[in-house]
Design a protein around this motif. Structure first.
Motif, PDB file in Angstrom:
ATOM      1  N   TYR A  59       3.981   6.473   6.958  1.00 51.06           N
ATOM      2  CA  TYR A  59       4.179   5.117   6.419  1.00 51.06           C
ATOM      3  C   TYR A  59       3.877   5.093   4.930  1.00 51.06           C
ATOM      4  CZ  TYR A  59       3.559   0.358   4.985  1.00 51.06           C
ATOM      5  OH  TYR A  59       3.678  -0.808   4.276  1.00 51.06           O
ATOM      6  N   GLY A  60       4.676   4.318   4.189  1.00 49.71           N
ATOM      7  CA  GLY A  60       4.423   4.094   2.774  1.00 49.71           C
ATOM      8  C   GLY A  60       4.809   2.680   2.387  1.00 49.71           C
ATOM      9  N   GLY A  61       4.100   2.125   1.398  1.00 46.36           N
ATOM     10  CA  GLY A  61       4.412   0.774   0.928  1.00 46.36           C
ATOM     11  C   GLY A  61       3.181  -0.093   0.837  1.00 46.36           C
ATOM     12  N   GLY A  62       2.813  -0.493  -0.379  1.00 45.26           N
ATOM     13  CA  GLY A  62       1.684  -1.391  -0.566  1.00 45.26           C
ATOM     14  C   GLY A  62       0.327  -0.725  -0.478  1.00 45.26           C
ATOM     15  N   ILE A  63       0.287   0.587  -0.433  1.00 44.10           N
ATOM     16  CA  ILE A  63      -0.993   1.300  -0.322  1.00 44.10           C
ATOM     17  C   ILE A  63      -1.618   1.429  -1.708  1.00 44.10           C
ATOM     18  CG2 ILE A  63      -2.111   3.468   0.321  1.00 44.10           C
ATOM     19  CD1 ILE A  63       0.191   3.905   2.315  1.00 44.10           C
ATOM     20  N   THR A  64      -2.848   0.928  -1.837  1.00 40.27           N
ATOM     21  CA  THR A  64      -3.511   0.948  -3.148  1.00 40.27           C
ATOM     22  C   THR A  64      -4.921   1.526  -3.106  1.00 40.27           C
ATOM     23  OG1 THR A  64      -4.295  -1.332  -2.806  1.00 40.27           O
ATOM     24  CG2 THR A  64      -2.201  -1.044  -4.000  1.00 40.27           C
ATOM     25  N   ASP A  65      -5.453   1.779  -1.907  1.00 41.06           N
ATOM     26  CA  ASP A  65      -6.807   2.319  -1.864  1.00 41.06           C
ATOM     27  C   ASP A  65      -7.021   3.188  -0.625  1.00 41.06           C
ATOM     28  OD1 ASP A  65      -7.856   0.665   0.391  1.00 41.06           O
ATOM     29  OD2 ASP A  65      -7.621  -0.992  -1.027  1.00 41.06           O
ATOM     30  N   LEU A  66      -8.120   3.926  -0.661  1.00 37.87           N
ATOM     31  CA  LEU A  66      -8.429   4.871   0.405  1.00 37.87           C
ATOM     32  C   LEU A  66      -8.734   4.165   1.720  1.00 37.87           C
ATOM     33  CD1 LEU A  66      -8.782   7.863   1.048  1.00 37.87           C
ATOM     34  CD2 LEU A  66     -11.164   7.682   0.271  1.00 37.87           C
ATOM     35  N   ALA A  85       1.161   3.724  -6.562  1.00 34.90           N
ATOM     36  CA  ALA A  85      -0.278   3.934  -6.755  1.00 34.90           C
ATOM     37  C   ALA A  85      -0.574   5.357  -7.207  1.00 34.90           C
ATOM     38  CB  ALA A  85      -1.033   3.622  -5.469  1.00 34.90           C
ATOM     39  N   ALA A  86       0.237   6.303  -6.753  1.00 35.55           N
ATOM     40  CA  ALA A  86       0.034   7.693  -7.160  1.00 35.55           C
ATOM     41  C   ALA A  86       0.334   7.879  -8.633  1.00 35.55           C
ATOM     42  CB  ALA A  86       0.922   8.614  -6.326  1.00 35.55           C
ATOM     43  N   PHE A  87       1.303   7.121  -9.136  1.00 33.85           N
ATOM     44  CA  PHE A  87       1.638   7.220 -10.555  1.00 33.85           C
ATOM     45  C   PHE A  87       0.577   6.539 -11.406  1.00 33.85           C
ATOM     46  CE2 PHE A  87       3.549   5.954 -14.538  1.00 33.85           C
ATOM     47  CZ  PHE A  87       4.260   7.099 -14.910  1.00 33.85           C
ATOM     48  N   ARG A  88       0.142   5.372 -10.971  1.00 34.10           N
ATOM     49  CA  ARG A  88      -0.809   4.595 -11.762  1.00 34.10           C
ATOM     50  C   ARG A  88      -2.244   5.127 -11.665  1.00 34.10           C
ATOM     51  NH1 ARG A  88       2.348  -0.317  -9.894  1.00 34.10           N
ATOM     52  NH2 ARG A  88       3.369  -1.120 -11.771  1.00 34.10           N
ATOM     53  N   VAL A 106       1.372  12.282   1.531  1.00 36.82           N
ATOM     54  CA  VAL A 106       2.714  12.527   0.990  1.00 36.82           C
ATOM     55  C   VAL A 106       2.865  11.756  -0.309  1.00 36.82           C
ATOM     56  CG1 VAL A 106       5.201  12.320   1.405  1.00 36.82           C
ATOM     57  CG2 VAL A 106       3.644  12.752   3.329  1.00 36.82           C
ATOM     58  N   ALA A 107       3.287  12.421  -1.357  1.00 40.21           N
ATOM     59  CA  ALA A 107       3.576  11.750  -2.626  1.00 40.21           C
ATOM     60  C   ALA A 107       5.080  11.478  -2.689  1.00 40.21           C
ATOM     61  CB  ALA A 107       3.154  12.615  -3.808  1.00 40.21           C
ATOM     62  N   ALA A 108       5.443  10.218  -2.871  1.00 36.98           N
ATOM     63  CA  ALA A 108       6.862   9.853  -2.951  1.00 36.98           C
ATOM     64  C   ALA A 108       7.238   9.569  -4.401  1.00 36.98           C
ATOM     65  CB  ALA A 108       7.140   8.625  -2.088  1.00 36.98           C
ATOM     66  N   ILE A 109       8.417  10.059  -4.787  1.00 34.88           N
ATOM     67  CA  ILE A 109       8.913   9.855  -6.151  1.00 34.88           C
ATOM     68  C   ILE A 109      10.312   9.250  -6.083  1.00 34.88           C
ATOM     69  CG2 ILE A 109       9.493  10.950  -8.351  1.00 34.88           C
ATOM     70  CD1 ILE A 109       7.638  13.236  -7.656  1.00 34.88           C
ATOM     71  N   ASP A 110      10.478   8.075  -6.670  1.00 32.68           N
ATOM     72  CA  ASP A 110      11.791   7.439  -6.780  1.00 32.68           C
ATOM     73  C   ASP A 110      12.355   7.722  -8.168  1.00 32.68           C
ATOM     74  OD1 ASP A 110      11.758   6.306  -4.227  1.00 32.68           O
ATOM     75  OD2 ASP A 110      10.616   4.569  -4.925  1.00 32.68           O
ATOM     76  N   VAL A 111      13.621   8.089  -8.199  1.00 30.65           N
ATOM     77  CA  VAL A 111      14.250   8.530  -9.448  1.00 30.65           C
ATOM     78  C   VAL A 111      15.565   7.799  -9.681  1.00 30.65           C
ATOM     79  CG1 VAL A 111      15.196  10.544 -10.662  1.00 30.65           C
ATOM     80  CG2 VAL A 111      13.222  10.819  -9.159  1.00 30.65           C
ATOM     81  N   LYS A 112      15.839   7.504 -10.952  1.00 34.78           N
ATOM     82  CA  LYS A 112      17.146   6.998 -11.376  1.00 34.78           C
ATOM     83  C   LYS A 112      17.560   7.728 -12.647  1.00 34.78           C
ATOM     84  CE  LYS A 112      16.974   2.058 -10.061  1.00 34.78           C
ATOM     85  NZ  LYS A 112      17.075   0.692 -10.651  1.00 34.78           N
TER      86      LYS A 112
END
Length: 233
Positions: A59-66, A85-88, A106-112
């Motif tokens: 699951y991913g989305g809206g995760i900001t803390d441990l 959150a991983a970027f910031r 899992v680290a997710a990266i969105d690219v354009k």
């Protein structure tokens, strides 16, 4: 499509039950609006989904803390995907990898692509351009210890036009961490191409397993075990 104009395809619990019957390898649930709308994960819904899953759930989305990650694991999520959150906050990634099993992060990266054709990392569900280079970002995430890196080209998301094999290959060759291809799958040939040429450990698909035919009728489907074996042989 391309993180715009979402289409309702049915109740997620029913979809999970169908995927159970089809013996899907793993399910990845991404709430791409959670971060931009400043919502935390919908734990009640995720718990319901996890309770129906016979396969590993990410699951991913809206995760900001441990704390949120630990809560997700307690309700049955095997892997947590972190993007914005991983970027910031790279320290959050490091803390997660130290506190949880590395394979669970899992680290997710969105690219354009920019107007000039340069690849750039986008966060907040594709709403904020960081201007960062995705290859270097992937390298940084790998150094933090993530178990997998998911690469999604927003420009191809939902188009069913094929993965961005060149970008995915470049990233996969730059890190030792397993890479998952995402964004653009429209046929089993696309999956075969990215697994053979993109040097990835896995390929994720959404529209391919939900829509059918040129009119994109909703029909949940999944390759048989024999088809998968032939595809990945």
């Amino acid at each position: 499509m391309k993180f715009k104009d979402p289409k309702y395809v049915g109740d997620p619990i029913n979809a999970v039950r169908i995927f159970n019957e089809k013996e899907v390898d793993e399910i990845l649930v991404l709430d791409i609006g959670a971060t931009s709308e400043r919502r935390e994960p919908n734990f009640e819904l995720i718990r319901d989904i996890a309770s129906e899953c016979f396969m590993p759930l990410a699951y991913g989305g809206g995760i900001t803390d441990l704390g949120q990650m630990r809560r997700l694991q307690r309700i049955g999520v095997e892997k947590v995907a972190i993007n914005s959150a991983a970027f910031r906050n790279p320290d959050l990634v490091r803390s997660a990898c130290d506190a949880l099993a590395t394979s669970s992060v899992v680290a997710a990266i969105d690219v354009k692509r920019s107007f000039f054709g340069k690849y750039e990392v986008w966060i907040d569900g594709g709403r904020t351009n960081t201007k960062a280079d995705p290859v270097q970002h992937a390298v940084n995430l790998a150094k933090l210890g993530v178990g997998e890196i998911l690469i999604n080209n927003i420009d191809r998301d939902g188009t069913m036009s094929g993965y961005d094999v060149a970008l995915i290959k470049k990233i996969a060759e730059s890190v030792d961490t397993p890479v998952i291809a995402c964004g653009g799958a429209g046929s089993l040939d696309h999956i075969q191409e990215v697994t053979q040429k993109g040097h990835v450990e896995a390929a994720a698909a959404g529209s391919l397993f939900v829509f059918h035919g040129r009119h994109r009728a909703v029909l949940i489907n999944y390759p048989s075990q024999q088809e998968l074996e032939a595809l990945l042989d």
